[in-house]
Design a protein around this motif. Structure first.
Motif, PDB file in Angstrom:
ATOM      1  N   SER A 271       0.840  -1.196   0.000  1.00  0.00           N
ATOM      2  CA  SER A 271       0.000   0.000   0.000  1.00  0.00           C
ATOM      3  C   SER A 271       0.874   1.244   0.000  1.00  0.00           C
ATOM      4  CB  SER A 271      -0.918  -0.002   1.225  1.00  0.00           C
ATOM      5  OG  SER A 271      -1.560   1.249   1.378  1.00  0.00           O
ATOM      6  N   ILE A 272       1.895   1.250   0.847  1.00  0.00           N
ATOM      7  CA  ILE A 272       2.789   2.402   0.943  1.00  0.00           C
ATOM      8  C   ILE A 272       3.562   2.604  -0.356  1.00  0.00           C
ATOM      9  CG2 ILE A 272       4.928   3.222   2.019  1.00  0.00           C
ATOM     10  CD1 ILE A 272       2.514   3.803   3.708  1.00  0.00           C
ATOM     11  N   ILE A 273       4.116   1.534  -0.920  1.00  0.00           N
ATOM     12  CA  ILE A 273       4.887   1.678  -2.156  1.00  0.00           C
ATOM     13  C   ILE A 273       3.975   2.181  -3.283  1.00  0.00           C
ATOM     14  CG2 ILE A 273       6.293   0.488  -3.875  1.00  0.00           C
ATOM     15  CD1 ILE A 273       7.207  -1.430  -1.680  1.00  0.00           C
ATOM     16  N   HIS A 274       2.756   1.665  -3.334  1.00  0.00           N
ATOM     17  CA  HIS A 274       1.782   2.099  -4.346  1.00  0.00           C
ATOM     18  C   HIS A 274       1.492   3.590  -4.203  1.00  0.00           C
ATOM     19  CE1 HIS A 274      -1.915   1.541  -6.880  1.00  0.00           C
ATOM     20  NE2 HIS A 274      -2.310   2.605  -6.173  1.00  0.00           N
ATOM     21  N   GLU A 275       1.119   4.005  -3.004  1.00  0.00           N
ATOM     22  CA  GLU A 275       0.757   5.414  -2.798  1.00  0.00           C
ATOM     23  C   GLU A 275       1.970   6.329  -2.948  1.00  0.00           C
ATOM     24  OE1 GLU A 275      -2.194   6.069  -2.982  1.00  0.00           O
ATOM     25  OE2 GLU A 275      -3.137   4.173  -2.430  1.00  0.00           O
TER      26      GLU A 275
END
Length: 510
Positions: A271-275
């Motif tokens: 989620s963090i890498i995506h955002e």
């Protein structure tokens, strides 16, 4: 005479920039209220928040469509048509603002205010409905939003299928016919691979993925990953919400919101890498575009190409496992201390049908998009209403993924998009994934050693290519022009299909 004309253009340009800054200020304030509402605002404040947002949206709409503003842009368009504009940035501002103006003018201000109130209220109801597994409470809002979006589409272009009009709002030029062809091509690759994996009956041991990692540790991991992607900590902040998202506000200000599960830390990792992919795109727009209509990403397809590029093509690549494992071992040694890079690579690339889109593996992910796309098409064709959605969702999930939906919280209530009226958005996730595969191919053709950059945990060469080819252009170029310029050819989903076939064929020895 020439000098007088130049002076007139300069005066008009100065007025244009003043208008753009005022519009940006109202847009900025709207984003602040929206971000607050999705993260820290108390739920009982939704009605007041809706009123404030409606007022801001109404003022923005009136400023953009005011007769003097329309006349200003029209004069500059005429000057550009006569060859009097030799500033490429100004020419792009005129073109983009004129389009924004025409589309905004098609919708009455009072309707824009009503729309903002409705979606603010719907978002608050959706949060409660998801937590309570209560589709019935959210259902009426979906019907109201669909009807309003149909009306908006008619205002914008009554000669076209309403859903095509909405698709164009998220990805300029995209039609349902084109996306159908894309889906057919992708299905032809993905479905046989998924069937082959299921028939093989093998999945790697990934016990460590569900070991408990405390929230405070996951926050530390989050900031480590944000920095690993290449974002300066001073340019972002981390908030918490039901459905992860990010928002670009201004130069030096692009924010990320995530959801932490203590028994599923890898969910937050990706989620963090995506955002962070979204955020770094916003931060990479040419600073000269700040406070103008060119600031921000050009389309949701290009935006998703950046988020899913970092999440999957970088974040789930074999070379990146070293830097990623370094972070996990440092912050959670009791869980990841004995995990090898190969263990982690196989675990984060497990491909198997699952219920939740944002948790889906890279291979089955486009099938989740097709489920939502088919439901949206049915709604806008008048073939279904919100009451039919749970049943349609269950049927399509069985057809595409071969699994049963246990409840609506794991089905049609899982995504926030419909509460905000974002019909036509979902296809851009699949397109973005495919754009990313074509970008990495183009990088290689220009000598960028993608694998070496990932293995070193230094993505500077990758960021430099994306910054030059994609990020810096902001809204000054639409997706087809950006892709053509970056790749030297139009978009071609063949690169994406080849990427999936090669990667998952090797992982599962198919």
């Amino acid at each position: 005479m020439g000098k007088k004309k130049d002076t007139n253009v300069k005066k008009l340009a100065k007025k244009l920039r003043s208008l753009e800054r005022e519009l940006w200020t109202h847009e900025y304030l709207l984003k602040i209220v929206q971000f607050d509402g999705a993260t820290i605002a108390p739920e009982n404040g939704a009605p007041a928040r809706g009123e404030a947002m409606a007022a801001l949206a109404g003022t923005y709409h009136r400023m953009l469509t005011d007769a003097d503003a329309v006349e200003l842009v029209h004069k500059l368009e005429k000057a550009a048509a006569k060859g009097k504009i030799d500033d490429d940035q100004l020419a792009a501002e005129i073109r983009v603002l004129a389009r924004d103006q025409r589309e905004a003018a098609a919708i009455p201000t009072e309707e824009e205010e009503a729309w903002t109130r409705l979606t603010c209220e719907a978002d608050a109801v959706w949060h409660k409905a998801k937590a309570a597994n209560d589709w019935a409470s959210f259902e009426p809002y979906v019907d109201r939003i669909v009807e309003m979006r149909k009306r908006h589409a008619g205002y914008l272009d009554s000669s076209k299928d309403p859903y095509d009009v909405l698709l164009d709002q998220y990805e300029r030029g995209l039609t349902a016919k084109e996306f159908d062809a894309f889906c057919d091509q992708v299905r032809g690759t993905v479905v046989p691979l998924v069937h082959g994996i299921v028939q093989r009956g093998y999945q790697p041991d990934a016990w460590f993925l569900n070991e408990r990692i405390p929230e405070n540790v996951q926050k530390q991991i989050s900031f480590d990953l944000i920095e690993l992607v290449g974002i300066d900590r001073a340019d972002t902040t981390l908030a918490f919400t039901e459905h992860p998202f990010s928002e670009g506000f201004a130069p030096g200000d692009s924010r990320i919101a995530t959801h932490i599960y203590e028994d599923n830390a890898i969910s937050n990792v990706y989620s963090i890498i995506h955002e962070a992919g979204h955020a770094i795109y916003e931060l990479g727009v040419d600073p000269a575009y700040a406070y103008t209509c060119l600031a921000g990403g050009t389309s949701m397809g290009i935006h998703e190409s950046q988020s899913r590029f970092f999440e999957n093509i970088v974040g789930r690549s074999r070379p990146f496992m070293g830097p990623l494992l370094d972070v996990l071992r440092r912050r959670a040694p009791s869980v990841y201390g004995d995990v090898t890079e190969d263990d982690l690579y196989r675990a984060v690339n497990i491909a198997q049908p699952s219920l939740i889109r944002i948790e889906a593996d890279e291979l089955t992910y486009p099938l989740h998009i097709m489920i939502r796309y088919e439901i949206e098409r049915a709604l806008f064709a008048g073939e279904a209403t919100a009451h039919d959605i749970p049943g349609l969702w269950a049927d399509l999930t069985r057809r595409y993924l071969g699994i049963n939906v246990p409840d609506d919280a794991h089905g049609c209530l899982q995504d926030t998009h419909w509460s905000g009226g974002d019909f036509g958005y979902f296809p851009t996730y699949a397109l973005g994934s495919a754009y990313g595969a074509q970008f990495v191919r183009a990088m290689a053709g220009e000598g960028v050693d993608f694998g070496a950059a990932c293995a070193a945990g230094d993505l500077a060469p990758v960021r430099a290519w994306l910054g030059q080819k994609i990020w810096r252009w902001g809204r000054s170029k639409d997706a087809p022009e950006l892709i053509g310029g970056a790749c030297g050819e139009p978009f071609d989903a063949t690169y994406y299909c080849s990427y999936l076939a090669k990667k998952f064929g090797a992982l599962y020895a198919l």
